[in-house]
Design a protein around this motif. Structure first.
Motif, PDB file in Angstrom:
ATOM      1  N   ARG A 136       0.839  -1.201   0.000  1.00  0.00           N
ATOM      2  CA  ARG A 136       0.000   0.000   0.000  1.00  0.00           C
ATOM      3  C   ARG A 136       0.877   1.256   0.000  1.00  0.00           C
ATOM      4  O   ARG A 136       0.622   2.219  -0.726  1.00  0.00           O
ATOM      5  N   ARG A 137       1.925   1.251   0.832  1.00  0.00           N
ATOM      6  CA  ARG A 137       2.835   2.408   0.862  1.00  0.00           C
ATOM      7  C   ARG A 137       3.544   2.589  -0.471  1.00  0.00           C
ATOM      8  O   ARG A 137       3.752   3.709  -0.942  1.00  0.00           O
ATOM      9  N   SER A 138       3.916   1.476  -1.083  1.00  0.00           N
ATOM     10  CA  SER A 138       4.624   1.539  -2.362  1.00  0.00           C
ATOM     11  C   SER A 138       3.739   2.111  -3.462  1.00  0.00           C
ATOM     12  O   SER A 138       4.191   2.902  -4.290  1.00  0.00           O
ATOM     13  N   VAL A 139       2.488   1.694  -3.486  1.00  0.00           N
ATOM     14  CA  VAL A 139       1.544   2.211  -4.479  1.00  0.00           C
ATOM     15  C   VAL A 139       1.418   3.731  -4.331  1.00  0.00           C
ATOM     16  O   VAL A 139       1.451   4.473  -5.315  1.00  0.00           O
ATOM     17  N   GLU A 140       1.295   4.193  -3.095  1.00  0.00           N
ATOM     18  CA  GLU A 140       1.150   5.622  -2.853  1.00  0.00           C
ATOM     19  C   GLU A 140       2.400   6.388  -3.282  1.00  0.00           C
ATOM     20  O   GLU A 140       2.304   7.454  -3.911  1.00  0.00           O
ATOM     21  N   THR A 141       3.575   5.829  -2.963  1.00  0.00           N
ATOM     22  CA  THR A 141       4.829   6.500  -3.306  1.00  0.00           C
ATOM     23  C   THR A 141       5.022   6.605  -4.812  1.00  0.00           C
ATOM     24  O   THR A 141       5.385   7.661  -5.345  1.00  0.00           O
ATOM     25  N   LEU A 142       4.766   5.511  -5.529  1.00  0.00           N
ATOM     26  CA  LEU A 142       4.925   5.523  -6.980  1.00  0.00           C
ATOM     27  C   LEU A 142       3.905   6.430  -7.648  1.00  0.00           C
ATOM     28  O   LEU A 142       4.218   7.146  -8.602  1.00  0.00           O
ATOM     29  N   THR A 143       2.684   6.419  -7.134  1.00  0.00           N
ATOM     30  CA  THR A 143       1.644   7.279  -7.695  1.00  0.00           C
ATOM     31  C   THR A 143       1.995   8.746  -7.502  1.00  0.00           C
ATOM     32  O   THR A 143       1.821   9.568  -8.415  1.00  0.00           O
ATOM     33  N   ASP A 144       2.507   9.095  -6.322  1.00  0.00           N
ATOM     34  CA  ASP A 144       2.924  10.473  -6.063  1.00  0.00           C
ATOM     35  C   ASP A 144       4.048  10.905  -7.007  1.00  0.00           C
ATOM     36  O   ASP A 144       4.156  12.087  -7.341  1.00  0.00           O
ATOM     37  N   ALA A 145       4.872   9.949  -7.422  1.00  0.00           N
ATOM     38  CA  ALA A 145       5.970  10.249  -8.344  1.00  0.00           C
ATOM     39  C   ALA A 145       5.512  10.201  -9.799  1.00  0.00           C
ATOM     40  O   ALA A 145       6.333  10.240 -10.709  1.00  0.00           O
ATOM     41  N   GLU A 146       4.195  10.123 -10.016  1.00  0.00           N
ATOM     42  CA  GLU A 146       3.599  10.053 -11.357  1.00  0.00           C
ATOM     43  C   GLU A 146       4.069   8.805 -12.108  1.00  0.00           C
ATOM     44  O   GLU A 146       4.272   8.821 -13.327  1.00  0.00           O
ATOM     45  N   LEU A 147       4.244   7.725 -11.337  1.00  0.00           N
ATOM     46  CA  LEU A 147       4.602   6.424 -11.897  1.00  0.00           C
ATOM     47  C   LEU A 147       3.574   5.415 -11.414  1.00  0.00           C
ATOM     48  O   LEU A 147       3.849   4.578 -10.561  1.00  0.00           O
ATOM     49  N   PRO A 148       2.357   5.483 -11.944  1.00  0.00           N
ATOM     50  CA  PRO A 148       1.276   4.644 -11.423  1.00  0.00           C
ATOM     51  C   PRO A 148       1.525   3.158 -11.634  1.00  0.00           C
ATOM     52  O   PRO A 148       2.055   2.729 -12.660  1.00  0.00           O
ATOM     53  N   VAL A 149       1.134   2.380 -10.648  1.00  0.00           N
ATOM     54  CA  VAL A 149       1.275   0.927 -10.697  1.00  0.00           C
ATOM     55  C   VAL A 149       0.144   0.355 -11.541  1.00  0.00           C
ATOM     56  O   VAL A 149      -1.029   0.641 -11.305  1.00  0.00           O
ATOM     57  N   ARG A 150       0.493  -0.470 -12.529  1.00  0.00           N
ATOM     58  CA  ARG A 150      -0.502  -1.030 -13.440  1.00  0.00           C
ATOM     59  C   ARG A 150      -1.167  -2.285 -12.896  1.00  0.00           C
ATOM     60  O   ARG A 150      -2.265  -2.636 -13.325  1.00  0.00           O
ATOM     61  N   GLY A 151      -0.511  -2.965 -11.964  1.00  0.00           N
ATOM     62  CA  GLY A 151      -1.129  -4.184 -11.454  1.00  0.00           C
ATOM     63  C   GLY A 151      -0.371  -4.781 -10.286  1.00  0.00           C
ATOM     64  O   GLY A 151       0.790  -4.458 -10.026  1.00  0.00           O
ATOM     65  N   LEU A 152      -1.064  -5.663  -9.569  1.00  0.00           N
ATOM     66  CA  LEU A 152      -0.497  -6.405  -8.443  1.00  0.00           C
ATOM     67  C   LEU A 152      -0.468  -7.888  -8.790  1.00  0.00           C
ATOM     68  O   LEU A 152      -1.399  -8.406  -9.407  1.00  0.00           O
ATOM     69  N   VAL A 153       0.598  -8.550  -8.377  1.00  0.00           N
ATOM     70  CA  VAL A 153       0.703 -10.003  -8.522  1.00  0.00           C
ATOM     71  C   VAL A 153       0.777 -10.591  -7.123  1.00  0.00           C
ATOM     72  O   VAL A 153       1.722 -10.310  -6.375  1.00  0.00           O
ATOM     73  N   VAL A 154      -0.236 -11.363  -6.757  1.00  0.00           N
ATOM     74  CA  VAL A 154      -0.259 -11.987  -5.434  1.00  0.00           C
ATOM     75  C   VAL A 154       0.361 -13.374  -5.567  1.00  0.00           C
ATOM     76  O   VAL A 154      -0.191 -14.255  -6.235  1.00  0.00           O
ATOM     77  N   ASN A 155       1.490 -13.548  -4.926  1.00  0.00           N
ATOM     78  CA  ASN A 155       2.282 -14.762  -5.065  1.00  0.00           C
ATOM     79  C   ASN A 155       2.225 -15.612  -3.793  1.00  0.00           C
ATOM     80  O   ASN A 155       1.956 -15.103  -2.711  1.00  0.00           O
ATOM     81  N   ARG A 156       2.470 -16.913  -3.963  1.00  0.00           N
ATOM     82  CA  ARG A 156       2.582 -17.862  -2.854  1.00  0.00           C
ATOM     83  C   ARG A 156       1.269 -18.066  -2.112  1.00  0.00           C
ATOM     84  O   ARG A 156       1.226 -18.077  -0.880  1.00  0.00           O
ATOM     85  N   LEU A 157       0.208 -18.205  -2.876  1.00  0.00           N
ATOM     86  CA  LEU A 157      -1.062 -18.594  -2.268  1.00  0.00           C
ATOM     87  C   LEU A 157      -1.028 -20.086  -1.955  1.00  0.00           C
ATOM     88  O   LEU A 157      -0.478 -20.893  -2.706  1.00  0.00           O
ATOM     89  N   THR A 158      -1.623 -20.455  -0.837  1.00  0.00           N
ATOM     90  CA  THR A 158      -1.623 -21.853  -0.408  1.00  0.00           C
ATOM     91  C   THR A 158      -2.620 -22.668  -1.223  1.00  0.00           C
ATOM     92  O   THR A 158      -3.780 -22.274  -1.340  1.00  0.00           O
ATOM     93  N   PRO A 159      -2.203 -23.803  -1.795  1.00  0.00           N
ATOM     94  CA  PRO A 159      -3.150 -24.647  -2.530  1.00  0.00           C
ATOM     95  C   PRO A 159      -4.118 -25.354  -1.573  1.00  0.00           C
ATOM     96  O   PRO A 159      -3.738 -25.745  -0.466  1.00  0.00           O
ATOM     97  N   GLU A 160      -5.361 -25.492  -2.014  1.00  0.00           N
ATOM     98  CA  GLU A 160      -6.375 -26.121  -1.165  1.00  0.00           C
ATOM     99  C   GLU A 160      -6.263 -27.644  -1.243  1.00  0.00           C
ATOM    100  O   GLU A 160      -6.056 -28.201  -2.323  1.00  0.00           O
ATOM    101  N   PRO A 161      -6.390 -28.344  -0.119  1.00  0.00           N
ATOM    102  CA  PRO A 161      -6.321 -29.812  -0.144  1.00  0.00           C
ATOM    103  C   PRO A 161      -7.545 -30.410  -0.840  1.00  0.00           C
ATOM    104  O   PRO A 161      -8.581 -29.747  -0.980  1.00  0.00           O
ATOM    105  N   ASP A 162      -7.418 -31.653  -1.275  1.00  0.00           N
ATOM    106  CA  ASP A 162      -8.542 -32.342  -1.902  1.00  0.00           C
ATOM    107  C   ASP A 162      -9.684 -32.520  -0.909  1.00  0.00           C
ATOM    108  O   ASP A 162      -9.459 -32.622   0.312  1.00  0.00           O
TER     109      ASP A 162
END
Length: 324
Positions: free
Chosen positions: A230-256
């Motif tokens: 969240r802080r990073s998004v705000e900092t980049l946006t303030d610098a006129e370098l808007p973030v185009r997307g988020l990648v959520v990594n390392r989600l836990t797989p659901e068991p069978d």
């Protein structure tokens, strides 16, 4: 027109995996792609199981994909030696030793790492005409944000140095006495020429970052990662370098469904918690979640990287098509 893509995020969230996977995706879409690691850990070598250095090298087994690794510590030393050579050529012998001491001290101060690495970033961007896409796997968030904020700050700093240099030259010329003609040193002054060269370099970098670059942040589904993102998004946006997307990594797989042991119960609880956090990310952030990636038991390399690239599915051709 070359597209520059930056992946940032706090340390340990999987930026290298995502950067390399997206590079594989872009190359698979027919784009000549270069992935550049600026992370001191240099995990790109581990991911592709191949050694890389300071110059681009083709990744074995993949068409249209190259990689390089920038050593930040070496960049600081190279930056220091370059400055010494340039200044020593313009200074008297009496001043050389003192200047060398001051430069050594300056390169131990905060910001020296970012300044040296930024120069190497610009080198890569200025010589990237052979590539359709250049992907930067950046160092942890704090350093990256300071790095990307440098162009405007350095342009202002250069402007002040130029003004001071011109005042100094003007006073020197006015100090001429007797029959001596004032030396017209303003034109062709090597220091002014060097400052102007640096200013043009920073202007180029600022223009590229604003007009030809895309920024993505990688995060894990945990509270610390969410807060820092969240802080990073705000900092980049303030610098006129808007973030185009988020990648959520390392989600836990659901068991069978038929698994009911202690481990399965733990995994289901963890999956439920992560889903809540993922929903919160999608609800609270103005930036869209462009991909979610499940965690792997083994380190991601080889065929596993291809699986992650397919799971990432950010559209390897979308960014370049936007520019064409």
């Amino acid at each position: 027109m070359t597209e520059f893509i930056f992946f940032g995020g706090k340390g340990g969230v999987g930026k290298t995996t995502v950067s390399c996977a997206h590079a594989l995706e872009c190359a698979g879409s027919g784009h000549e792609t270069l992935v550049v690691s600026t992370d001191p850990a240099h995990s790109t070598t581990d991911v592709f199981e191949q050694d890389f250095g300071d110059e681009p090298r083709e990744v074995e087994g993949y068409t249209g994909l190259s990689a390089m690794e920038i050593d930040p510590e070496q960049e600081v030393q190279d930056h220091l030696q370059d400055l010494k050579r340039q200044l020593n050529a313009q200074l008297s012998a009496a001043m050389v030793n003192e200047v060398d001491i001051q430069l050594e001290m300056a390169h131990q101060t905060p910001g020296a790492y970012e300044a040296a690495l930024f120069d190497r970033f610009v080198d890569v961007m200025q010589t990237a005409e052979d590539y359709d896409t250049v992907i930067f796997d950046t160092s942890p968030t704090g350093s990256t944000l300071r790095l990307l904020a440098l162009p405007d700050l350095l342009e202002q700093w250069i402007d002040r140095l130029v003004a001071k240099r011109k005042r100094s030259i003007d006073r020197y010329e006015k100090a001429a006495i007797g029959n001596r003609e004032p030396r017209r040193v303003m034109d062709g002054d090597p220091v002014l020429a060097r400052l102007q060269q640096r200013k043009e370099r920073f202007e180029f970098a600022g223009e590229v970052l604003r007009e030809s670059a895309s920024f993505y942040l990688v995060l894990n589904p945990d509270e610390l990662s969410i807060r820092e993102t969240r802080r990073s998004v705000e900092t980049l946006t303030d610098a006129e370098l808007p973030v185009r997307g988020l990648v959520v990594n390392r989600l836990t797989p659901e068991p069978d469904p038929d698994e009911s042991g202690r481990g399965a119960r733990y995994l289901r609880e963890r999956v439920a918690t992560e889903r809540d956090r993922l929903e919160r990310i999608e609800r609270e952030f103005d930036v869209p979640v462009v991909a979610t990636i499940e965690t792997r038991v083994e380190e991601v390399r080889g065929s596993l990287l291809e699986d992650v690239a397919a799971e990432l599915d950010m559209g390897g051709s979308d960014e370049q098509s936007r520019l064409e």
